[in-house]
Design a protein around this motif. Structure first.
Motif, short mmCIF file in Angstrom:
data_model
loop_
_atom_site.label_atom_id
_atom_site.label_comp_id
_atom_site.label_asym_id
_atom_site.label_seq_id
_atom_site.Cartn_x
_atom_site.Cartn_y
_atom_site.Cartn_z
N ALA A 450 -2.15 -8.95 5.05
CA ALA A 450 -0.69 -8.97 4.50
C ALA A 450 -0.87 -9.79 3.01
N THR A 457 -0.52 1.43 -0.72
CA THR A 457 -1.63 2.06 0.13
C THR A 457 -2.57 2.12 -0.56
N THR A 466 -2.05 0.80 4.37
CA THR A 466 -0.94 0.65 3.84
C THR A 466 -0.63 -0.86 3.85
N ALA A 468 0.62 -4.59 4.17
CA ALA A 468 1.70 -5.36 4.46
C ALA A 468 2.32 -6.24 3.55
N SER A 515 0.32 -0.67 8.45
CA SER A 515 1.04 -1.88 8.02
C SER A 515 1.03 -2.84 9.34
N SER A 519 8.30 -1.63 6.47
CA SER A 519 8.48 -1.14 5.21
C SER A 519 9.81 -1.92 4.54
#
Length: 576
Positions: A450, A457, A466, A468, A515, A519
């Motif tokens: 993260a 991505t 993906t 975070a 993720s 989003s």
């Protein structure tokens, strides 16, 4: 919202806007103005005939035009300025445009572009609908707050900064008002907090930024930053005044320096409804990412070893909340502290080390803990040396030290951890401790990541990861909404934890590369979910001054949607 010529109930999604003003007064009021969307009949009644182009347009047509103008802006700062001007001209259209392009525009109105806007505030000044309070004029604090023209029951949020610890760029003087405005923009776009139920405030206590002090264009008080007793007295005067005038508001502290942030929060947290986003908001969103990552590793949380690189305001806040998660997992406080290793600018924090702040001391290691380590300098133990000895499973960066998570550090961590949890959280991107692409390369695609800035991505091998974004916008809007729905008396540790747990609970996708967090495009759903958890926790703790009758309905009704309200045009001499 009650102003001469205008009246709008800001507590209802379906409120009617009453207007007794006429002519250009209507067009310069951002909440009343709808530009070419006024019908011909409305134009005639409001004295707007001839003041607008002939054709009546829909808000959808206005959106297409304004988005095209936005898209042609040549730089992020130019886009920021254009959106600011739109907000000051037509507030409904601004928030409708923002809500329909939230993921794209969030980096413009918030991090990272907001940093440049703050630095350029005095140079690009075109006005700011905010309250400026000067330490040199404490006698004007109450009058200044009253001049914002909101009554006691009209305010849910007050966002305040003294601009000392702005993002990763430090002391920015009066320009920090932009961070307060940016935060409130996110509160509205994400959680539906009505834009006229919030007050952005900057406390002008001077600046230690020599560039600003020597600039002829600087708009703030031109002296060094005031500290000590006089500063504390000003803070106390502000708190006492703002809570007396707006007793239902949550006081949100933003970007205060490390020396004041924890101290101020601790001073007032048991007295008023208050929240520090850098400490508690950052901690909550990071905890949510950690909880999601821990579930993916399959290793119980209690067995993880955590390193916090950059134990300042945000870093210690993160450590405190993760430690609370350890406690909830059945780990004693003493054992939980032993699972944390924290670093400041002098290296690993050790009990007899230099420069250790009071709020860092709980995380200082005993000298005996490191006595048998192989290190170059026991007084300055590096991250690489500590990783080799501790073999951490979670590495969190809040240091603003670009590249601090080097290849040697990450590879050493990955040698002893199948799925290392690594979070380079510092903003802007230029200050991130590592690049996600490098972390994936150095861990053979196994790192659970993260970041603080958006990275999108990244392909590694055959898997698309993906990344975070541990953005506080995933937490604070829902928290503020939940507090306002029940008019909570306090913001407690339990409410912060409930927000983090609710956010982590939204992630149920376990495909490779997924993720760890939702989003940015899902912010309204995220905010509503968190608001429900926070409001229910406040009720369970007996802190709700306005208990809910139906949680879903109560939260939904409080989430303002940017649509032109129905008009009730009153005679020009009406008092409303």
């Amino acid at each position: 919202m009650r102003q001469v010529g205008f009246n709008l109930d800001t507590t209802s999604r379906d409120a009617v806007l009453q207007i007794s003003a006429r002519g250009r007064l209507v067009l310069v009021h951002p909440m009343a103005n709808r530009g070419t969307a006024f019908t011909l009949g409305e134009r005639e009644q409001l004295g707007l005939s001839g003041l607008l182009p002939s054709r009546v347009t829909t808000i959808e047509e206005q959106l297409r035009r304004t988005y095209a103008q936005y898209s042609r802006s040549p730089s992020p700062l130019a886009k920021f300025i254009q959106l600011t001007q739109l907000r000051d001209r037509n507030e409904v259209l601004f928030y409708r445009l923002l809500s329909e392009h939230l993921e794209e525009m969030l980096p413009i109105i918030y991090t990272p572009t907001i940093g440049e806007a703050i630095e350029r505030f005095s140079h690009e000044y075109t006005g700011a609908r905010a309250v400026f309070l000067s330490i040199d004029h404490p006698e004007l604090v109450e009058q200044s707050l009253r001049d914002f023209e909101l009554d006691a029951d009209d305010v849910d949020l007050v966002v305040v900064t003294d601009s000392e610890g702005i993002l990763g760029i430090g002391d920015q003087g009066i320009g920090g008002v932009q961070i307060a405005l940016g935060k409130l923009g996110v509160y509205t776009a994400a959680a539906g907090i009505h834009p006229r139920r919030a007050i952005p405030i900057v406390l002008d206590v001077g600046t230690d930024n020599l560039g600003l002090l020597n600039s002829d264009l600087y708009l703030g008080e031109r002296h060094a930053r005031v500290r000590g007793e006089r500063y504390d007295e000003f803070i106390d005067l502000f708190v006492q005044t703002v809570t007396r005038l707006f007793p239902n508001a949550m006081l949100h502290w933003e970007d205060f320096g490390a020396g004041n942030a924890h101290r101020i929060l601790n001073r007032y947290t048991d007295e008023i409804c208050t929240f520090n986003d850098d400490i508690q908001g950052t901690a909550a969103v990071v905890l949510a990412a950690v909880l999601a990552a821990v579930r993916l590793t399959g290793m119980p949380l209690a067995e993880h070893r955590v390193m916090i690189y950059g134990a300042g305001t945000a870093g210690v806040g993160v450590a405190d909340l993760i430690r609370e998660a350890f406690r909830r997992a059945g780990v004693s406080d003493d054992d939980a502290y032993r699972q944390f290793w924290a670093f400041n600018s002098r290296g690993l924090i050790v009990e007899d080390g230099k420069g250790v702040r009071d709020f860092q001391r709980p995380y200082a290691r005993k000298r005996a803990d490191v006595a048998d380590w192989t290190v170059v300098d026991p007084a300055r133990i590096s991250l690489a040396e500590a990783v080799r000895e501790v073999k951490p499973t979670i590495l969190i960066g809040t240091s603003a030290q670009h590249g601090a998570f080097s290849e040697d550090v990450v590879r050493a961590m990955a040698e002893h951890c199948e799925q290392p949890i690594i979070m380079p959280l510092s903003n802007p991107t230029s200050r991130a401790e590592a690049q996600p692409s490098d972390l994936l390369e150095w861990t053979d695609g196994q790192a659970l990541i993260a970041t603080g800035s958006p990275f999108g991505t990244i392909r590694h091998g055959e898997i698309y990861h993906t990344i975070a974004q541990a953005n506080n916008a995933l937490i604070f809007p829902g928290l503020g909404l939940g507090v306002s729905v029940v008019r909570a008396e306090r913001v407690t540790a339990e409410m912060i934890y409930a927000a983090a747990d609710a956010l982590a609970g939204l992630m149920n996708e376990y495909r490779p590369g997924a993720s760890l967090l939702p989003s940015m495009s899902d912010l309204r759903v995220v905010a509503a979910t968190i608001a429900k958890a926070v409001a229910e926790t406040a009720e369970a703790q007996g802190l709700a001054r306005r208990p809910m009758t139906n949680a879903i309905a109560d939260i939904y009704q409080r989430m303002w949607k940017p649509e032109y309200p129905r008009l009730e045009i009153l005679p020009p001499d009406s008092q409303n």
